[in-house]
Design an enzyme around this catalytic site. Structure first.
Site, PDB file in Angstrom:
ATOM      1  N   GLY A   1       0.686  -1.385   0.120  1.00  0.00           N
ATOM      2  CA  GLY A   1       0.068   0.156   0.159  1.00  0.00           C
ATOM      3  C   GLY A   1       0.933   1.233   0.103  1.00  0.00           C
ATOM      4  O   GLY A   1       0.320   2.265  -0.041  1.00  0.00           O
ATOM      5  N   CYS A   2       2.007   1.187  -0.036  1.00  0.00           N
ATOM      6  CA  CYS A   2       3.118   2.093   0.057  1.00  0.00           C
ATOM      7  C   CYS A   2       3.654   2.377  -1.618  1.00  0.00           C
ATOM      8  O   CYS A   2       4.001   1.523  -2.192  1.00  0.00           O
ATOM      9  CB  CYS A   2       4.205   2.008   1.099  1.00  0.00           C
ATOM     10  SG  CYS A   2       3.515   1.894   2.797  1.00  0.00           S
ATOM     11  N   ALA A   3       3.433   3.597  -2.016  1.00  0.00           N
ATOM     12  CA  ALA A   3       4.329   3.744  -3.273  1.00  0.00           C
ATOM     13  C   ALA A   3       5.840   3.488  -3.358  1.00  0.00           C
ATOM     14  O   ALA A   3       6.127   3.201  -4.325  1.00  0.00           O
ATOM     15  CB  ALA A   3       4.078   5.466  -3.644  1.00  0.00           C
TER      16      ALA A   3
END
Length: 136
Positions: A49-51
């Site tokens: 969920g983190c870029a």
């Protein structure tokens, strides 16, 4: 409810008015962290969920949560440092009682992070809270 270490960050931010300077301060917090051992950068510690690439190595000893982390993005590594100051040393129940969004809001982070960074911060907080909840 925040730790004394997090309250120090809040006090620092009270004196820093310019957002560019605040970002620099967050990045400096990340640079001051010890690097995460490469052996701990595995799928089990990777935060989805983190870029950017983010790893959180969470440990619970005696009902107290501590974690280390790392990221390939300097600002995200700084956010990890802020979360360490917010959560490290708290009991599992205290971790779950912390309103991380409100605490980060005290720093203005809710209004000054990009949507991708906000999603990543939320994912890191969820990982920490889910780990604490699973141990209760």
């Amino acid at each position: 409810m925040a730790t004394a270490a997090f309250e120090e960050i809040v006090e620092d931010f009270d004196f820093i008015e310019d957002w560019e300077d605040r970002y620099r301060h967050v990045i400096e917090q990340g640079k001051a962290m010890a690097p995460l051992d490469e052996a701990l950068k595995v799928p089990a510690t990777k935060v989805d969920g983190c870029a950017s690439q983010v790893w959180l190595h969470i440990q619970i000893e005696g009902g107290v949560l501590r974690f280390d982390g790392d990221s390939d993005a300097m600002i995200v590594k700084g956010l990890i440092a802020l979360l360490q100051k917010l959560y490290n040393g708290l009991s599992l129940a205290e971790v779950l009682a912390v309103d991380a969004r409100a605490e980060m809001g005290r720093l203005g982070m809710n209004d000054h992070l990009s949507a991708q960074r906000s999603n990543g911060l939320r994912a890191m907080i969820e990982r920490i809270r889910d780990t604490a909840a699973a141990q209760l």
